[in-house]
Design a protein around this motif. Structure first.
Motif, mmCIF file in Angstrom:
data_model
loop_
_atom_site.group_PDB
_atom_site.id
_atom_site.type_symbol
_atom_site.label_atom_id
_atom_site.label_comp_id
_atom_site.label_asym_id
_atom_site.label_seq_id
_atom_site.Cartn_x
_atom_site.Cartn_y
_atom_site.Cartn_z
ATOM 1 N N MET A 1 -5.814 -6.136 2.408
ATOM 2 C CA MET A 1 -6.605 -5.073 3.205
ATOM 3 C C MET A 1 -7.178 -4.075 1.966
ATOM 4 O O MET A 1 -6.394 -3.635 1.376
ATOM 5 N N SER A 2 -8.337 -3.858 2.238
ATOM 6 C CA SER A 2 -9.052 -2.779 1.156
ATOM 7 C C SER A 2 -8.487 -1.558 1.568
ATOM 8 O O SER A 2 -8.369 -1.161 2.870
ATOM 9 N N ALA A 3 -8.441 -0.566 0.598
ATOM 10 C CA ALA A 3 -8.026 1.015 0.614
ATOM 11 C C ALA A 3 -9.041 1.567 1.607
ATOM 12 O O ALA A 3 -8.889 2.606 2.474
ATOM 13 N N ALA A 4 -10.427 1.047 1.162
ATOM 14 C CA ALA A 4 -11.527 1.822 1.990
ATOM 15 C C ALA A 4 -11.554 1.532 3.429
ATOM 16 O O ALA A 4 -12.060 2.153 4.394
ATOM 17 N N LEU A 5 -10.641 0.530 3.962
ATOM 18 C CA LEU A 5 -10.582 0.439 5.412
ATOM 19 C C LEU A 5 -9.480 0.929 6.094
ATOM 20 O O LEU A 5 -9.031 1.021 7.228
ATOM 21 N N GLN B 1 3.531 -3.964 5.494
ATOM 22 C CA GLN B 1 3.363 -4.349 4.230
ATOM 23 C C GLN B 1 4.623 -5.473 3.958
ATOM 24 O O GLN B 1 5.509 -5.183 4.243
ATOM 25 N N LEU B 2 3.860 -6.399 3.374
ATOM 26 C CA LEU B 2 4.832 -7.574 2.838
ATOM 27 C C LEU B 2 5.463 -7.304 1.703
ATOM 28 O O LEU B 2 5.061 -6.411 0.786
ATOM 29 N N ALA B 3 6.542 -8.242 1.292
ATOM 30 C CA ALA B 3 7.306 -7.796 0.205
ATOM 31 C C ALA B 3 6.459 -7.778 -1.035
ATOM 32 O O ALA B 3 6.707 -7.185 -2.007
ATOM 33 N N GLY B 4 5.344 -8.623 -1.268
ATOM 34 C CA GLY B 4 4.602 -8.640 -2.495
ATOM 35 C C GLY B 4 3.493 -7.528 -2.388
ATOM 36 O O GLY B 4 2.689 -7.508 -3.450
ATOM 37 N N GLY B 5 3.582 -6.605 -1.510
ATOM 38 C CA GLY B 5 2.647 -5.703 -1.346
ATOM 39 C C GLY B 5 1.529 -5.706 -0.650
ATOM 40 O O GLY B 5 0.539 -4.874 -0.324
ATOM 41 N N GLU B 6 1.155 -6.924 -0.361
ATOM 42 C CA GLU B 6 -0.037 -7.079 0.800
ATOM 43 C C GLU B 6 0.212 -6.493 2.118
ATOM 44 O O GLU B 6 1.129 -6.373 2.737
#
Length: 627
Positions: A1-5, A30-35
Motif C-alpha cells: 500500500m502506497s503511503a500516498a493512499l 499490517q503483516l509481519a513483514g511490514g506489508e
C-alpha cells in the motif's frame, strides 16, 4: 500500500477531489513483514477498525462505523469528522486513541440525527442556540455526569479539529460549549448513583456461592461434553445430526440428570459465566482485562514464605500492556475450569489458522485479501484466550453484551433475584466495596466470601500499590470506597438515634453540635466529611478504633474489654451481637472451677465491661425514649 493512499499520511486530504479522497485508506492490517493490507477506504459504506482493537471483549458492532446509520445529508460531514478524529490532533492537543472512535461516532451520530430532524444539514449550519437546545434535550432525557460530559466533549473536539475537517462547528456555535455557558454537568446527588454501579453485597455473595458450586460440577459436565463430541466425530460420517441427537445425545444427557440437550448445553455454557463471576468478584478486573486472560494466567508467587496468587492479563486503561492482579487461590480453580471449557474452541482456532494463511497467499482481489487479513488477525489474538464464544463468524472473544446476557441468564437459572440489572461493569466497584467491608468489620452477608479474601488486607497496603504492573487505579478505587465507608459511618454516629459506647462514643453522644450543621457547610455531607477528614478508622472486630500507634499499641485487638472505656474507641450497633457473645463467654468463664482466682477476676472484669457496653447499646436513646 502506497503511503500516498493512506489518509493517516496524506498532508492535503481536504484538497483532493471527492473521488480521490474516497480512495484514501482509513484502516489497514499490517503483516509481519511490514506489508499493509487496506481494510477500509474513505468512501466505503463501512469503516472497519478491527486493527485498532487488540483488546478482548469487543463485538463486531463495537469495531465498525456503518455509514447507513447516519442521515444521508450528514454523511460527508461525519466522514470528515471521523477521519479527523482518527488521525489528526488539535494544535497543542493529543491524538485520540483510534479504538475509541467508533464509540465516539455513536455519540456524535446521535447529534447528527437530532440535527437532521431539526432541518440542520451540516456542522457549519449549527448555531449556538441549536447546541443549547440539544444539550437541554440531553438533560431532559436524564443524561448527566460522565454521559452528558461525553456528548459535550465530542462536540468540542469537532470544533477543535475544524482545520482538519471539510465542515465543522463555527466559532459562534462553539460558544454554547463553554464551561461558563453550560453550568454544572454533575447532578447534586450524582455521588449517590455510585450505588447503581454496585451489586448489592447479599446478591454478590449469592452469585459467588452459586458460581463456586457450579464450578465444582465443571469436571463432570465437561467430561460428558467431550465424550459426546468424540462420539459425534466418529458417527458423523454415517449418522444424520438430528437422528444422532435423538438416539444418542438426548438419552446421555437425560441419564446425567438433565431434561434435554438444551438444559445440558446451558449448564456447560454457565461454566464460563461462573468463572467470570468468581474472577470478577475476587480480582476487580474489568471485562476487557478478563477477556485478555490466557492459558496459565493464574500463578503463585512466594514472598517471605507467604504464597500469593496472581492473575496476569493485559489492560487498555492504565497504559496498554501487561498487568497483574492479586487473587485468591479460588481464582486458580476458576481459570482451570475455563481452560478446559475453552479447549475445543482454541483447538478450532489452531486448526483454522493455517488454512486461512494458505488462502491468504492465493487470494487475488484486494477485498478478499483484506477480509482474510482481518480474520487471521482476530484468530491470532484469540488463540490462547480463555473467554471465547461461538458466533456466525466462528470463534470470537466473548464480548461485553454477551457476558451481560449470560450473567442475567445464570442468575435466573440459579434462582437469584436481582434488585438491579447484572452487568460486567458492576463487578469492579463491588470488589472494592467487598475489600473495604472485609477489612473494616463484620458483615453477616459477607461470611461466604470472607475465607476467599485472605488477600484483601494486602490490597490496602503500600506494598501492593508499589509493586510493578499492578492496577494502581484499583488501589485508588479501594481508597475511594474506604472514604465512602468512613463517611457513612461517621454520619451514622452523628445520628441521634444511634446507640454508642466506648470512651470516644460517649463524647460523640455528648457533642451538642452533631444536630446543627454549621452555616459555612452547604450540605450535611460536607459537614460530616469535614469531621471524618484526617482520621483513620479501623475495626478491631469488636469496636471502631481511631487511636494512633502510640496509644494501646494494638492490645485492644486481643483484649476486647479495654476498648469499652478507651478514649479512642467507638462501639456502635454494628457490634451489639459481638458484645452479647463476649458477655456470654465471660459468664461461662466465671463459672469454671479450674481457672484460679486470677482467671475468675479477669472473667469478672470482662463481664462487667461487656455489661457496661451493652447497657449503653441496648438502652433507649434519650431523644426517643418518651416516644
Amino acid at each position: 500500500m502506497s503511503a500516498a493512499l493512506a489518509y493517516e499520511l496524506h498532508a492535503a486530504a481536504l484538497e483532493l477531489s471527492p473521488a480521490e479522497r474516497d480512495d484514501l485508506v482509513i484502516s489497514y492490517v499490517q503483516l509481519a513483514g511490514g506489508e499493509r493490507i487496506p481494510l477500509s477506504r474513505y468512501g466505503d459504506p463501512v469503516w472497519n477498525y478491527t486493527p485498532f482493537f487488540p483488546g478482548a471483549a469487543r463485538g463486531k458492532q463495537d469495531k465498525e462505523i456503518v455509514w447507513a446509520k447516519t442521515p444521508d445529508e450528514w454523511v460527508p460531514s461525519m466522514r470528515s469528522a471521523a477521519a479527523a478524529l482518527t488521525y489528526r490532533k488539535a494544535p497543542g492537543g493529543v491524538r485520540l486513541d483510534p479504538s475509541t472512535i467508533p464509540k465516539r461516532h455513536v455519540i456524535l451520530n446521535a447529534f447528527a440525527k437530532w440535527a437532521s430532524s431539526e432541518g440542520i444539514r451540516r456542522f457549519g449550519d449549527v448555531r449556538a442556540a441549536d447546541l443549547t437546545r440539544y444539550i437541554q434535550k440531553l438533560r431532559d432525557d436524564g443524561l448527566y455526569d460522565r454521559s452528558l460530559a461525553s456528548h459535550i466533549a465530542i462536540l468540542r473536539k469537532v470544533h477543535e479539529l475544524r482545520g482538519a475537517m471539510l465542515d465543522s462547528l463555527t466559532d459562534e456555535a462553539a460558544t454554547a460549549l463553554r464551561f461558563d455557558q453550560l453550568g454544572a454537568l454533575w447532578e447534586p446527588d450524582a455521588v449517590n448513583d455510585r450505588r447503581t454501579e454496585l451489586i448489592p453485597l447479599a446478591e454478590a455473595s449469592a452469585l459467588f456461592v452459586a458460581a463456586r458450586e457450579h464450578l465444582t460440577r465443571a469436571p463432570t459436565l465437561l467430561r460428558l461434553r467431550d465424550d459426546l463430541a468424540e462420539q459425534w466425530e466418529a458417527a458423523k460420517v454415517t449418522w444424520d445430526r438430528r437422528v444422532w441427537g435423538d438416539d444418542v445425545k438426548k438419552p446421555a444427557v437425560r441419564a446425567a440428570g438433565f431434561r434435554d440437550a438444551l438444559e445440558f448445553e446451558s449448564a456447560v455454557s454457565d461454566i464460563r459465566t461462573a468463572a467470570y463471576i468468581v474472577l470478577g468478584i475476587t480480582t476487580g478486573c474489568r471485562v476487557h482485562e478478563l477477556g485478555e486472560a490466557e492459558v496459565g494466567c493464574v500463578y503463585p508467587d512466594t514472598v517471605d514464605g507467604e504464597t500469593y496468587w496472581w492473575l496476569k492479563a493485559a489492560t487498555r486503561k492504565i497504559g496498554d500492556g501487561p498487568m497483574r492482579w492479586l487473587a485468591p487461590e479460588v481464582a486458580k480453580e476458576a481459570s482451570d475450569a475455563l481452560e478446559w471449557h475453552s479447549a475445543p474452541l482454541r483447538a478450532r482456532i489452531a486448526a483454522e489458522l493455517p488454512v486461512m494463511r494458505e488462502q491468504f497467499t492465493t487470494a487475488t482481489t484486494e477485498a478478499e485479501r483484506a477480509r482474510l487479513a482481518a480474520h487471521i488477525l482476530e484468530l491470532e489474538r484469540n488463540a490462547d484466550r480463555l473467554f471465547l464464544s461461538e458466533s456466525t463468524r466462528g470463534v470470537v472473544s466473548t464480548d461485553t453484551k454477551s457476558h451481560n446476557k449470560q450473567l442475567k441468564a445464570f442468575a435466573a437459572r440459579k434462582g437469584i433475584k436481582l434488585g438491579v440489572p447484572l452487568a460486567t461493569h458492576r463487578f469492579r466497584r463491588t470488589y472494592a466495596v467487598i475489600v473495604v467491608h472485609l477489612n473494616k468489620g463484620p458483615r453477616i452477608d459477607m461470611v461466604t466470601l470472607q475465607r476467599h479474601f485472605k488477600h484483601a488486607s494486602v490490597l490496602m497496603t503500600e506494598w501492593y500499590a508499589e509493586l510493578s504492573e499492578t492496577d494502581r487505579e484499583l488501589y485508588e478505587l479501594i481508597e475511594t470506597e474506604t472514604g465512602f465507608f468512613d463517611m457513612a459511618l461517621v454520619d451514622h454516629w452523628l445520628d441521634g438515634s444511634t446507640p454508642l459506647a466506648g470512651g470516644l462514643g460517649a463524647r460523640i453522644k455528648a457533642y451538642a453540635g452533631k444536630h446543627h450543621q454549621p452555616i459555612f457547610f452547604k450540605t450535611r455531607r460536607e459537614f460530616v466529611d469535614s469531621i471524618r477528614e484526617g482520621i483513620n478508622i479501623r475495626s478491631t472486630g469488636h469496636s471502631w478504633c481511631l487511636a494512633e500507634a502510640k496509644d494501646c499499641g494494638g492490645q485492644g485487638l486481643f483484649d476486647a474489654p479495654q476498648c469499652g472505656s478507651c478514649g479512642n474507641g467507638v462501639i456502635d450497633d454494628n457490634f451489639r451481637e459481638v458484645w452479647q457473645n463476649l458477655r456470654q463467654d465471660h459468664e461461662d468463664l466465671s463459672k469454671l472451677d479450674d481457672i484460679g482466682p486470677g482467671g475468675r477476676a479477669k472473667a469478672a472484669k470482662g463481664l462487667a465491661a461487656a455489661e457496661a457496653v451493652l447497657a449503653q447499646l441496648e438502652q433507649p436513646d434519650d431523644e426517643t425514649a418518651d416516644v
